[in-house]
Scaffold this motif. Structure first.
Motif, short mmCIF file in Angstrom:
data_model
loop_
_atom_site.label_atom_id
_atom_site.label_comp_id
_atom_site.label_asym_id
_atom_site.label_seq_id
_atom_site.Cartn_x
_atom_site.Cartn_y
_atom_site.Cartn_z
N TRP A 1 0.84 -1.21 0.00
CA TRP A 1 0.00 0.00 0.00
C TRP A 1 0.87 1.26 0.00
O TRP A 1 0.60 2.22 -0.72
CB TRP A 1 -0.94 -0.02 1.20
N ASN A 2 1.95 1.25 0.81
CA ASN A 2 2.84 2.42 0.87
C ASN A 2 3.49 2.71 -0.48
O ASN A 2 3.80 3.85 -0.79
CB ASN A 2 3.92 2.22 1.93
N PHE B 1 2.10 1.91 -3.37
CA PHE B 1 1.07 2.04 -4.40
C PHE B 1 0.93 3.52 -4.82
O PHE B 1 0.85 4.39 -3.96
CB PHE B 1 -0.27 1.51 -3.90
N LYS C 1 -0.85 6.51 -5.27
CA LYS C 1 -2.20 6.90 -4.83
C LYS C 1 -2.93 7.75 -5.87
O LYS C 1 -4.17 7.75 -5.92
CB LYS C 1 -2.13 7.69 -3.51
#
Lengths: 346, 36
Positions: A261-262, A264, A266
């Protein structure tokens, strides 16, 4: 922290500074972008993108840019991502999904070819294991962002990150000018060229710019394909991080989902949201036209910044061996992806 | 690592916020009279 130093040492980013300090540089980007737009009106068949990059390169490689402009010039990545999000409103969700799915399949092949080729060449040329990994991440996935993310994850040295970034930037600068010419010579369609630049050009800014230099449609295809590549950044870097941690050469990754997620991108969420809004008819025709003008302006600022960042004196920091590894890998990846898009789309 | 994360989050989310504000302004008709 050492990665930030590596990035700053090559002169492409300044991660510090207050907001007001960015104003002069942003105004300079705006001025160069506006000049590019005017010049493009007088030169047929030359896209504004190329002129914006060319003007930025001309200025930064002939005169010394006063320091007051640097923080603002470094905001080019913000304008690039803002432009990408706004571009989402020009694309219907079904098109994004269709192009993205095909793009994702091609991206898997491209990443596999990149990783294998770079690792093989790096070993042949005697590069350090981690420099080889950073180059393979840079060529395979997402250029500078992926190298910065990868360097932190595998505990690479500052010098290794600097060399990898410099190598990637050299080829990015060449590809923006060379690939559209090649595309026209070969007679590629907008669709085929868009997929090719999204797959073969390393850095997001240069990949999108290369597409838009060819045509607006090619630019849109290049953007979606490149975003598919960027979306995989977390997974690929996690693979290397775990592999190095197992060998005791990097720290363990505690929470793998959070790690992905970090990494990814955004802004991809913003791009998809805009596309959903456009698909459900949230924007009228006149509003879509205004959004188009806005994303073009955001790209003008971004590509002027890309030109300013392309300083050949800084690129000399790359060593001969990383350069030849990069050259070999770019050649193999470019040929393989060109064959793929030609077979599938022509 | 922290610096890298901070930088990335900043530019990614900032871009989304700026694009969102611009889209909202377009919806409000602010850009209707701009001679692009």
């Amino acid at each position: 922290m050492q990665i930030v130093k590596a990035v700053e040492s090559i002169g492409i980013l300044s991660l510090r500074g207050k907001h007001w300090q960015k104003i002069p540089g942003i105004l300079l980007l705006f001025a160069v972008g506006y000049a590019a737009k005017i010049i493009a009106g007088y030169i047929p068949h030359i896209e504004f993108v190329l002129i914006a990059i060319g003007l930025g390169m001309l200025i930064s490689n002939t005169i010394s840019i006063p320091r007051v402009f640097i923080p603002g010039i470094d905001t080019y990545e913000l304008w690039l991502k803002t432009g990408i999000v706004l571009l989402g409103a020009r694309l219907m969700m079904q098109d994004v999904l269709q192009i993205g799915t095909v793009g994702l399949l091609l991206v898997f092949i491209e990443i596999a070819v990149s990783l294998i080729t770079v690792k093989f060449l790096a070993k042949k040329f005697g590069l350090s294991d981690k420099l080889g990994t950073l180059l393979s991440i840079g060529v395979g996935i997402c250029g500078v962002s992926a190298i910065i993310g990868g360097a932190g994850a595998i505990d690479a040295e500052e010098e290794e990150a600097t060399l990898a970034i410099a190598t990637i930037l050299i080829f990015g600068a060449v590809m923006v000018f060379l690939y559209p010419l090649l595309g026209h010579l070969i007679g590629l369609s907008d669709q085929a060229f868009g997929f090719w630049s999204g797959l073969a050009v390393d850095n997001t800014a240069e990949a999108i710019a290369t597409g838009f230099v060819f045509s607006e449609t090619a630019g849109q295809f290049a953007t979606i394909t490149k975003l598919s590549r960027n979306a995989l950044m977390g997974i690929i870097i996690l693979f290397f991080a775990v592999s190095y941690a197992r060998r005791g050469m990097a720290q363990n990754v505690e929470n793998k989902a959070l790690f992905i997620w970090n990494k990814f991108p955004k802004f991809l969420i913003g791009f998809l949201l805009m596309s959903v809004l456009a698909t459900v008819g949230f924007f009228g025709e006149a509003e879509i036209t205004n959004l188009k003008h806005l994303y073009k302006w955001a790209f003008l600022l971004a590509f002027a910044g890309v030109g300013f960042r392309t300083r050949f004196s800084e690129m000399k920091k790359t060593g001969l061996k990383p350069f030849f590894v990069g050259l070999g890998a770019e050649a193999v990846v470019s040929v393989v992806t060109l064959v793929l898009v030609t077979v599938i789309f022509m | 690592m922290e610096e890298e994360k901070k930088f990335k989050i900043n530019t990614d989310w900032r871009a989304v916020i700026i694009a969102g504000i611009l889209a909202l302004l377009i919806k409000l008709g602010v850009f209707s009279y701009i001679p692009w």
